[in-house]
Design an enzyme around this catalytic site. Structure first.
Site, PDB file in Angstrom:
ATOM      1  N   ASP A  15       3.673   3.364   6.892  1.00 35.89           N
ATOM      2  CA  ASP A  15       2.876   3.158   8.255  1.00 35.89           C
ATOM      3  C   ASP A  15       3.657   2.678   9.406  1.00 35.89           C
ATOM      4  O   ASP A  15       4.682   2.236   9.162  1.00 35.89           O
ATOM      5  CB  ASP A  15       1.722   2.018   7.629  1.00 35.89           C
ATOM      6  CG  ASP A  15       2.221   0.627   7.714  1.00 35.89           C
ATOM      7  OD1 ASP A  15       3.160   0.452   6.967  1.00 35.89           O
ATOM      8  OD2 ASP A  15       1.877   0.013   8.789  1.00 35.89           O
ATOM      9  N   PHE A  51      13.509   4.558  11.281  1.00 36.17           N
ATOM     10  CA  PHE A  51      12.083   4.125  10.924  1.00 36.17           C
ATOM     11  C   PHE A  51      11.099   5.185  10.728  1.00 36.17           C
ATOM     12  O   PHE A  51      11.084   6.107  11.716  1.00 36.17           O
ATOM     13  CB  PHE A  51      11.568   3.316  12.005  1.00 36.17           C
ATOM     14  CG  PHE A  51      10.245   2.418  11.548  1.00 36.17           C
ATOM     15  CD1 PHE A  51      10.305   1.355  11.050  1.00 36.17           C
ATOM     16  CD2 PHE A  51       8.956   3.059  11.883  1.00 36.17           C
ATOM     17  CE1 PHE A  51       9.272   0.578  10.416  1.00 36.17           C
ATOM     18  CE2 PHE A  51       7.900   2.206  10.989  1.00 36.17           C
ATOM     19  CZ  PHE A  51       8.150   0.934  10.431  1.00 36.17           C
ATOM     20  N   ARG A  92      -0.113   6.660   7.324  1.00 40.14           N
ATOM     21  CA  ARG A  92       0.085   6.557   6.029  1.00 40.14           C
ATOM     22  C   ARG A  92      -0.112   8.015   5.403  1.00 40.14           C
ATOM     23  O   ARG A  92       0.169   8.497   4.437  1.00 40.14           O
ATOM     24  CB  ARG A  92      -0.543   5.529   5.330  1.00 40.14           C
ATOM     25  CG  ARG A  92      -0.167   4.171   5.566  1.00 40.14           C
ATOM     26  CD  ARG A  92      -0.784   3.261   4.565  1.00 40.14           C
ATOM     27  NE  ARG A  92      -0.779   1.791   4.880  1.00 40.14           N
ATOM     28  CZ  ARG A  92       0.122   1.168   4.711  1.00 40.14           C
ATOM     29  NH1 ARG A  92       1.233   1.272   4.051  1.00 40.14           N
ATOM     30  NH2 ARG A  92       0.310  -0.130   5.179  1.00 40.14           N
ATOM     31  N   LYS A 152      17.273   3.849   1.873  1.00 41.37           N
ATOM     32  CA  LYS A 152      18.197   3.570   3.133  1.00 41.37           C
ATOM     33  C   LYS A 152      19.360   2.918   2.621  1.00 41.37           C
ATOM     34  O   LYS A 152      19.467   1.660   2.966  1.00 41.37           O
ATOM     35  CB  LYS A 152      17.530   2.977   4.270  1.00 41.37           C
ATOM     36  CG  LYS A 152      16.351   3.655   4.988  1.00 41.37           C
ATOM     37  CD  LYS A 152      15.915   2.717   6.011  1.00 41.37           C
ATOM     38  CE  LYS A 152      14.817   3.321   6.859  1.00 41.37           C
ATOM     39  NZ  LYS A 152      14.132   2.210   7.611  1.00 41.37           N
ATOM     40  N   LYS A 156       0.630  -1.166   0.053  1.00 41.25           N
ATOM     41  CA  LYS A 156      -0.246  -0.097   0.035  1.00 41.25           C
ATOM     42  C   LYS A 156       0.863   1.219  -0.096  1.00 41.25           C
ATOM     43  O   LYS A 156       0.410   2.322  -0.389  1.00 41.25           O
ATOM     44  CB  LYS A 156      -0.890   0.031   1.417  1.00 41.25           C
ATOM     45  CG  LYS A 156      -1.778  -1.096   1.337  1.00 41.25           C
ATOM     46  CD  LYS A 156      -2.507  -0.971   2.731  1.00 41.25           C
ATOM     47  CE  LYS A 156      -3.272  -2.315   3.153  1.00 41.25           C
ATOM     48  NZ  LYS A 156      -3.742  -2.311   4.500  1.00 41.25           N
ATOM     49  N   GLY A 157       2.097   1.065   0.495  1.00 45.70           N
ATOM     50  CA  GLY A 157       2.780   2.214   0.672  1.00 45.70           C
ATOM     51  C   GLY A 157       3.389   3.052  -0.536  1.00 45.70           C
ATOM     52  O   GLY A 157       3.400   4.520  -0.093  1.00 45.70           O
ATOM     53  N   GLU A 193       8.056   2.644  -5.619  1.00 42.75           N
ATOM     54  CA  GLU A 193       8.014   1.875  -4.246  1.00 42.75           C
ATOM     55  C   GLU A 193       8.295   3.312  -3.331  1.00 42.75           C
ATOM     56  O   GLU A 193       8.831   4.218  -3.582  1.00 42.75           O
ATOM     57  CB  GLU A 193       9.100   0.987  -4.201  1.00 42.75           C
ATOM     58  CG  GLU A 193       9.647   0.132  -2.977  1.00 42.75           C
ATOM     59  CD  GLU A 193       8.428  -0.415  -2.226  1.00 42.75           C
ATOM     60  OE1 GLU A 193       7.261   0.163  -2.099  1.00 42.75           O
ATOM     61  OE2 GLU A 193       8.369  -1.748  -2.094  1.00 42.75           O
ATOM     62  N   ASP A 194       7.821   2.884  -2.077  1.00 41.54           N
ATOM     63  CA  ASP A 194       7.706   3.927  -1.127  1.00 41.54           C
ATOM     64  C   ASP A 194       9.181   3.898  -0.542  1.00 41.54           C
ATOM     65  O   ASP A 194       9.969   5.128  -0.608  1.00 41.54           O
ATOM     66  CB  ASP A 194       6.809   3.867   0.089  1.00 41.54           C
ATOM     67  CG  ASP A 194       6.811   2.346   0.626  1.00 41.54           C
ATOM     68  OD1 ASP A 194       7.648   1.404  -0.050  1.00 41.54           O
ATOM     69  OD2 ASP A 194       6.099   2.003   1.584  1.00 41.54           O
ATOM     70  N   ASP A 219      14.928  -0.533   1.527  1.00 38.60           N
ATOM     71  CA  ASP A 219      15.569  -0.775   2.891  1.00 38.60           C
ATOM     72  C   ASP A 219      16.633  -1.707   2.466  1.00 38.60           C
ATOM     73  O   ASP A 219      17.688  -1.397   2.000  1.00 38.60           O
ATOM     74  CB  ASP A 219      14.595  -1.183   3.817  1.00 38.60           C
ATOM     75  CG  ASP A 219      15.189  -1.504   5.221  1.00 38.60           C
ATOM     76  OD1 ASP A 219      16.139  -0.554   5.571  1.00 38.60           O
ATOM     77  OD2 ASP A 219      14.489  -1.963   6.015  1.00 38.60           O
TER      78      ASP A 219
HETATM   79  P1  5GP Z   1      13.174  -4.518   1.903  1.00 43.10           P
HETATM   80  O1  5GP Z   1      12.831  -5.745   1.257  1.00 43.10           O
HETATM   81  O2  5GP Z   1      13.878  -3.440   1.066  1.00 43.10           O
HETATM   82  O3  5GP Z   1      14.041  -4.420   3.358  1.00 43.10           O
HETATM   83  O4  5GP Z   1      11.667  -3.951   2.640  1.00 43.10           O
HETATM   84  C1  5GP Z   1      11.074  -2.722   2.100  1.00 43.10           C
HETATM   85  C2  5GP Z   1       9.808  -2.702   2.826  1.00 43.10           C
HETATM   86  O5  5GP Z   1       9.859  -2.770   4.165  1.00 43.10           O
HETATM   87  C3  5GP Z   1       9.138  -1.340   2.324  1.00 43.10           C
HETATM   88  O6  5GP Z   1       8.186  -1.593   1.337  1.00 43.10           O
HETATM   89  C4  5GP Z   1       8.388  -1.059   3.608  1.00 43.10           C
HETATM   90  O7  5GP Z   1       7.145  -1.748   3.644  1.00 43.10           O
HETATM   91  C5  5GP Z   1       8.967  -1.753   4.860  1.00 43.10           C
HETATM   92  N1  5GP Z   1      10.062  -0.524   5.391  1.00 43.10           N
HETATM   93  C6  5GP Z   1      11.501  -0.552   5.302  1.00 43.10           C
HETATM   94  N2  5GP Z   1      11.727   0.452   6.077  1.00 43.10           N
HETATM   95  C7  5GP Z   1      10.743   1.061   6.622  1.00 43.10           C
HETATM   96  C8  5GP Z   1      10.643   2.229   7.193  1.00 43.10           C
HETATM   97  O8  5GP Z   1      11.334   3.057   7.683  1.00 43.10           O
HETATM   98  N3  5GP Z   1       9.376   2.743   7.572  1.00 43.10           N
HETATM   99  C9  5GP Z   1       8.105   1.879   7.368  1.00 43.10           C
HETATM  100  N4  5GP Z   1       7.018   2.415   7.656  1.00 43.10           N
HETATM  101  N5  5GP Z   1       8.445   0.689   6.460  1.00 43.10           N
HETATM  102  C10 5GP Z   1       9.760   0.384   6.000  1.00 43.10           C
END
Ligand code: 5GP
Length: 174
Positions: free
Chosen positions: A157, A150, A163, A129, A41-42, A97-98, A101
Site C-alpha cells: 500500500d 517504493f 493494495r 530489496k 496486511k500486505g 511476506e510481501d 526491505d
Molecule cells: P523492513 O523491516 O524489512 O524494513 O520492513 C518491511 C516492511 O516495510 C514491509 O512489510 C512493508 O510493510 C514496508 N515496506 C518496505 N518497502 C516497501 C515498499 O517499497 N512499498 C511498500 N508499500 N511498503 C514497503
C-alpha cells in the site's frame, strides 16, 4: 499533488513466478505439512495465491505486526498486534511476506517465533530489496529482487491504497 503508478512487474509475471514458488515449496516439503503464516496486511494477496500452488497439506494463519519507527524506516522493534491462533511447536512454519526491505521486522519476528519451537521456520517473500538490507535475515524463497524504489500493488500500500492492484508498480509523484 498527482500520483501515477509505473508498472514494474506485470500481473502475468507475478502469477507465473508465484506458481513456480509454489511448485518449489511443494517439492521441498514433500511428505510434510506446511503452516503458512501470512503477515497482514500486505502478505494477503501473495499468501492466498501461493497457497493455491502448494500441493502438500497447508494450514493458513495470520499475524499482524507493527514496527515502531518512521513511515519509511522500520526500527526493528516489533509489536504483535494480532497473534497466531494456535501454537506452532513442532510445525513447519513458512512465513509469507510481501516485501523484505531492511529486514528488521522479519529478523525480530523470526527470533521471536523460534522461541516457540517450530519444527522448522522458513521465510518466503514476493519481493526483496537486497540493497536496503541492514539486518541479517535469511530469505529462503524470493519472488523478485527489485531496486530500491517504493512499490505498491499486490498487497503493498501507499497510505492504505493500491493494495488491490493486480500487478506491482512504482508510485511516482508529479
Ligand atoms: P523492513 O523491516 O524489512 O524494513 O520492513 C518491511 C516492511 O516495510 C514491509 O512489510 C512493508 O510493510 C514496508 N515496506 C518496505 N518497502 C516497501 C515498499 O517499497 N512499498 C511498500 N508499500 N511498503 C514497503
Amino acid at each position: 499533488m498527482g500520483e501515477r503508478i509505473r508498472e514494474l512487474i506485470s500481473e502475468a509475471d507475478v502469477a507465473k513466478r508465484i506458481a513456480e514458488m509454489g511448485a518449489q515449496i511443494s517439492k521441498d516439503y514433500e511428505g510434510e505439512d506446511v503452516y503458512l503464516l501470512c503477515i497482514l496486511k500486505g502478505g494477503v494477496f501473495f499468501t492466498t495465491e501461493l497457497a493455491k500452488h502448494i500441493t502438500v497439506p497447508v494450514t493458513i494463519d495470520f499475524m499482524s505486526v507493527s514496527s515502531y519507527g518512521s513511515e519509511t524506516t522500520s526500527s526493528g522493534i516489533v509489536r504483535i498486534v494480532k497473534d497466531l491462533d494456535t501454537p506452532i511447536e513442532g510445525k513447519n512454519v513458512l512465513i509469507a511476506e510481501d516485501i523484505v526491505d531492511t529486514g528488521r521486522t522479519l529478523a525480530y519476528l523470526m527470533e521471536h517465533l523460534k522461541q516457540r519451537k517450530p519444527k522448522s521456520l522458513k521465510l518466503c517473500t514476493l519481493l526483496d530489496k537486497p540493497d536496503r538490507r541492514v539486518s541479517d535475515v535469511h530469505v529462503d524463497y524470493t519472488g523478485f529482487e527489485i531496486p530500491d524504489e517504493f512499490v505498491v500493488g499486490y498487497g503493498l500500500d501507499y497510505d492504505q491504497r493500491y493494495r488491490n492492484l493486480p500487478y506491482v508498480g512504482v508510485i511516482e509523484f508529479d
